[in-house]
Design an enzyme around this catalytic site. Structure first.
Site, PDB file in Angstrom:
ATOM      1  N   GLY A   1       0.915  -1.065  -0.009  1.00 30.71           N
ATOM      2  CA  GLY A   1      -0.127  -0.041   0.049  1.00 30.71           C
ATOM      3  C   GLY A   1       0.936   1.299   0.032  1.00 30.71           C
TER       4      GLY A   1
ATOM      5  N   GLN B   1       3.297  10.005   0.511  1.00 28.65           N
ATOM      6  CA  GLN B   1       4.579   9.129   0.929  1.00 28.65           C
ATOM      7  C   GLN B   1       5.300   9.472  -0.386  1.00 28.65           C
ATOM      8  OE1 GLN B   1       2.315   5.376   2.102  1.00 28.65           O
ATOM      9  NE2 GLN B   1       4.442   5.278   3.189  1.00 28.65           N
TER      10      GLN B   1
ATOM     11  N   CYS C   1       6.068  -0.087   7.409  1.00 29.31           N
ATOM     12  CA  CYS C   1       5.522   1.002   6.503  1.00 29.31           C
ATOM     13  C   CYS C   1       6.982   1.455   5.671  1.00 29.31           C
ATOM     14  CB  CYS C   1       5.118   2.439   7.108  1.00 29.31           C
ATOM     15  SG  CYS C   1       4.788   3.845   6.517  1.00 29.31           S
ATOM     16  N   LEU C   2       6.655   1.820   4.257  1.00 28.88           N
ATOM     17  CA  LEU C   2       7.928   2.235   3.511  1.00 28.88           C
ATOM     18  C   LEU C   2       8.478   3.378   3.621  1.00 28.88           C
ATOM     19  CD1 LEU C   2       6.148   1.100  -0.136  1.00 28.88           C
ATOM     20  CD2 LEU C   2       7.759  -0.066   1.279  1.00 28.88           C
TER      21      LEU C   2
ATOM     22  N   HIS D   1      -4.374   1.970   7.758  1.00 31.01           N
ATOM     23  CA  HIS D   1      -3.090   2.384   7.786  1.00 31.01           C
ATOM     24  C   HIS D   1      -2.804   3.363   6.724  1.00 31.01           C
ATOM     25  CE1 HIS D   1       1.453   1.543   7.953  1.00 31.01           C
ATOM     26  NE2 HIS D   1       1.402   2.331   6.832  1.00 31.01           N
ATOM     27  N   GLU D   2      -3.247   3.081   5.492  1.00 33.63           N
ATOM     28  CA  GLU D   2      -2.774   4.054   4.493  1.00 33.63           C
ATOM     29  C   GLU D   2      -3.861   5.634   4.862  1.00 33.63           C
ATOM     30  OE1 GLU D   2      -0.368   3.918   2.474  1.00 33.63           O
ATOM     31  OE2 GLU D   2      -0.070   1.669   2.895  1.00 33.63           O
TER      32      GLU D   2
ATOM     33  N   HIS E   1      -2.339   7.918   6.859  1.00 30.10           N
ATOM     34  CA  HIS E   1      -1.124   8.823   6.188  1.00 30.10           C
ATOM     35  C   HIS E   1      -1.997  10.120   5.648  1.00 30.10           C
ATOM     36  CE1 HIS E   1       2.493   6.653   6.078  1.00 30.10           C
ATOM     37  NE2 HIS E   1       1.949   5.455   5.653  1.00 30.10           N
TER      38      HIS E   1
END
Length: 173
Positions: free
Chosen positions: A50, A55, A98-99, A140-141, A144
């Site tokens: 995701g 991001q 997380c990236l 989660h996304e 952000h």
């Protein structure tokens, strides 16, 4: 399509952007689809499951996701202006990564089911129920989009440990 740089928490300027609240998108345009295509390519390259637009430095309410397992055909999903309409009271814990917080994983509790509304790649409005990994990933996304990282759900000690681990991994790289 282009691979974009993923912002990370160990860079002060990146962190300031990651903490911004993303703005709604007015319409799904060719320009927005190009952004979503870039995001998807970036996510696959990372690799991840995701990615929120913020991001990659674009603070707009857009998410891409692909929960296909390794060896399965790709199944990209696009979420424009997603909103949660309802959440279950029961929670599930899931080890998240997380990236933007590379090399760190920790358990976060979230509602096990959510009902969401969003626009898809074609600009159509969709209402859908998410559970399991899909529910975890979409929440989660969506965090952000509000300037919230998964480590913000952790205790101060665990959050500090996460930041130290990310910085140490970056120095070693």
């Amino acid at each position: 399509m282009a691979i974009r740089r993923i912002l990370t928490v160990d860079n002060a300027a990146d962190l300031a952007t990651l903490k911004k609240i993303s703005t709604p998108v007015e319409a799904v345009t060719d320009e927005l689809r190009a952004l979503m295509d870039d995001m998807l390519e970036t996510m696959y390259d990372a690799p991840g499951i995701g990615l929120a637009a913020v991001q990659v430095g674009e603070p707009v309410r857009v998410i891409v996701m692909d929960l296909a397992r390794e060896g399965e055909d790709k199944a990209p999903r696009y979420f424009v202006n997603p909103e949660i309409l309802a959440s279950s009271e029961d929670l599930q814990g899931y080890e998240e990564g997380c990236l933007s917080v590379p090399e760190y994983y920790d358990e976060v509790e979230r509602p096990s089911k959510v009902t969401l509304r969003y626009m898809n790649y074609q600009g159509e409005t969709v209402v859908e129920e998410a559970e399991g990994l899909f529910a975890v990933c979409i929440q989660h996304e969506m965090d952000h989009l509000e300037g919230v990282l998964f480590i913000d759900h952790l205790s101060r000690l665990r959050r500090d440990r996460a930041m130290a681990k990310v910085k140490k991994a970056r120095r070693a790289a």
